[in-house]
Design an enzyme around this catalytic site. Structure first.
Site, PDB file in Angstrom:
ATOM      1  N   HIS A  80      20.165  51.365 -54.033  1.00 21.31           N
ATOM      2  CA  HIS A  80      21.439  51.556 -53.345  1.00 21.31           C
ATOM      3  C   HIS A  80      22.486  51.897 -54.405  1.00 21.31           C
ATOM      4  O   HIS A  80      22.611  51.183 -55.410  1.00 21.31           O
ATOM      5  CB  HIS A  80      21.865  50.257 -52.658  1.00 21.31           C
ATOM      6  CG  HIS A  80      21.100  49.929 -51.419  1.00 21.31           C
ATOM      7  ND1 HIS A  80      19.733  49.984 -51.341  1.00 21.31           N
ATOM      8  CD2 HIS A  80      21.532  49.527 -50.188  1.00 21.31           C
ATOM      9  CE1 HIS A  80      19.360  49.623 -50.104  1.00 21.31           C
ATOM     10  NE2 HIS A  80      20.433  49.348 -49.393  1.00 21.31           N
ATOM     11  N   GLU A 115      27.737  53.468 -52.263  1.00 19.06           N
ATOM     12  CA  GLU A 115      28.154  53.070 -50.907  1.00 19.06           C
ATOM     13  C   GLU A 115      29.598  52.596 -51.037  1.00 19.06           C
ATOM     14  O   GLU A 115      30.534  53.275 -50.645  1.00 19.06           O
ATOM     15  CB  GLU A 115      27.244  51.956 -50.377  1.00 19.06           C
ATOM     16  CG  GLU A 115      27.658  51.417 -49.014  1.00 19.06           C
ATOM     17  CD  GLU A 115      26.867  50.161 -48.593  1.00 19.06           C
ATOM     18  OE1 GLU A 115      26.977  49.795 -47.416  1.00 19.06           O
ATOM     19  OE2 GLU A 115      26.160  49.554 -49.430  1.00 19.06           O
TER      20      GLU A 115
END
Length: 317
Positions: free
Chosen positions: A194, A197
């Site tokens: 990830h 974001e």
């Protein structure tokens, strides 16, 4: 359009199994395991699903995961998700699981993995859905703890295909986990992370250059850095984007502001995913439909997004 989008063959590449825990199943597991819940009923819990940021969501997510205690619980969680996949013509899925969420509260690693792996196997045999499991490290914990999790995972190496990185992004750059990712790659695992974001484009650079990822999970802030965008396009690094999640967690104030179609038209290999569907109000088809409703996504764009998801699989057919 919804039915057409639902029938489109697709893969899901960004899904946290713990985030697919619907309130009804959460209450059923709490009852089975004799766990007292802070919510009086399913509707009260659903009303708690209003978040201003990633951390507020994570606090509730970890609280909800406490009802998962036995291999049967993890099987039931995974099976419920696979049934949703079948309904939405998701023919391949590469879900994440967060072992530390469970081992830190005393659930043995193999209890978690056995339940998930058994459901994924049944999903292929009974539903025709292929899969590849991704073990995700929690980035708000230390690299040493991630190394210990990898130690626990190695005896079960055949059960998963890659390692990932999730949880609170700000203040926890990918570089914090460079050594454990190096070791995971040395052990034969693929890598994803990830990045971008809530975190800045720099985190995406780090994921590519230091963690040597095959895919970026989220990555929507790449658009703020033109040089990064060019690299992602040139190298065709897939982004697993989660539109409903991004609006629910206020990465974008409204779906009409989302940049996924802009990136698609620029040649970025973007894909559509649901992230934590029980908490964000929709599975993959609902995410596709939101793009049609608020951004005017065409059938041609939907086909390209679905094809991107099939092309970006870590586990090739």
């Amino acid at each position: 359009m919804y039915d057409w989008l639902n029938a489109l063959p697709k893969a899901e590449l960004h899904l946290h199994l713990e985030g697919s825990l619907e309130p009804e199943l959460l209450f059923a597991l709490a009852e089975r395991n004799k766990i007292a819940l802070p919510w009086s009923d399913v509707e009260t819990l659903r009303k708690a699903y209003a978040f201003n940021n990633l951390q507020e969501f994570l606090d509730l997510y970890y609280q909800g995961a406490d009802v998962l205690r036995t291999s049967q619980d993890f099987y039931d969680l995974t099976w419920a998700y696979l049934l949703r996949c079948k309904e939405q013509n998701v023919i391949h899925t590469e879900p994440f699981f967060d072992p530390q969420t469970h081992t830190d509260r005393g659930i043995p690693f193999e209890v978690v993995l056995n339940g998930i792996a058994a459901a994924l196997k049944d999903g292929e045999q009974q539903l025709g859905i292929t899969s590849g499991l991704i073990l995700s490290f929690l980035r708000h914990l230390s690299e040493d703890e991630a190394q210990k999790t990898l130690d626990q995972a190695l005896p079960f190496r055949d059960a998963f295909v890659a390692v990932g990185l999730d949880s609170s992004e700000m203040g926890h750059p990918p570089s914090k986990f460079q050594r454990v990712f190096d070791r995971a790659r040395h052990e034969g695992f693929l890598t994803v992370a990830h990045a971008g974001e809530e975190g800045p484009p720099e985190y995406i650079w780090e994921a590519i250059d230091l963690l040597k990822i095959q895919r970026i999970d989220h990555g929507v802030r790449a658009i703020e850095d033109e040089r990064l965008m060019q690299r992602i396009i040139d190298e065709q690094i897939p982004l697993t984007v989660c539109p409903l999640s991004n609006t629910k967690l206020c990465v974008f104030d409204h779906m009409s502001q989302h940049n996924i179609l802009d990136m698609l038209e620029r040649g970025v290999k973007v894909t559509v995913n649901s992230d934590d569907p029980a908490y964000f109000g929709g599975y993959v088809t609902e995410n596709f439909h939101a793009l049609h409703e608020h951004l005017g996504m065409t059938q041609d764009q939907a086909k390209r997004l679905a094809q991107n998801s099939l092309d970006a699989r870590l586990v090739k057919p």
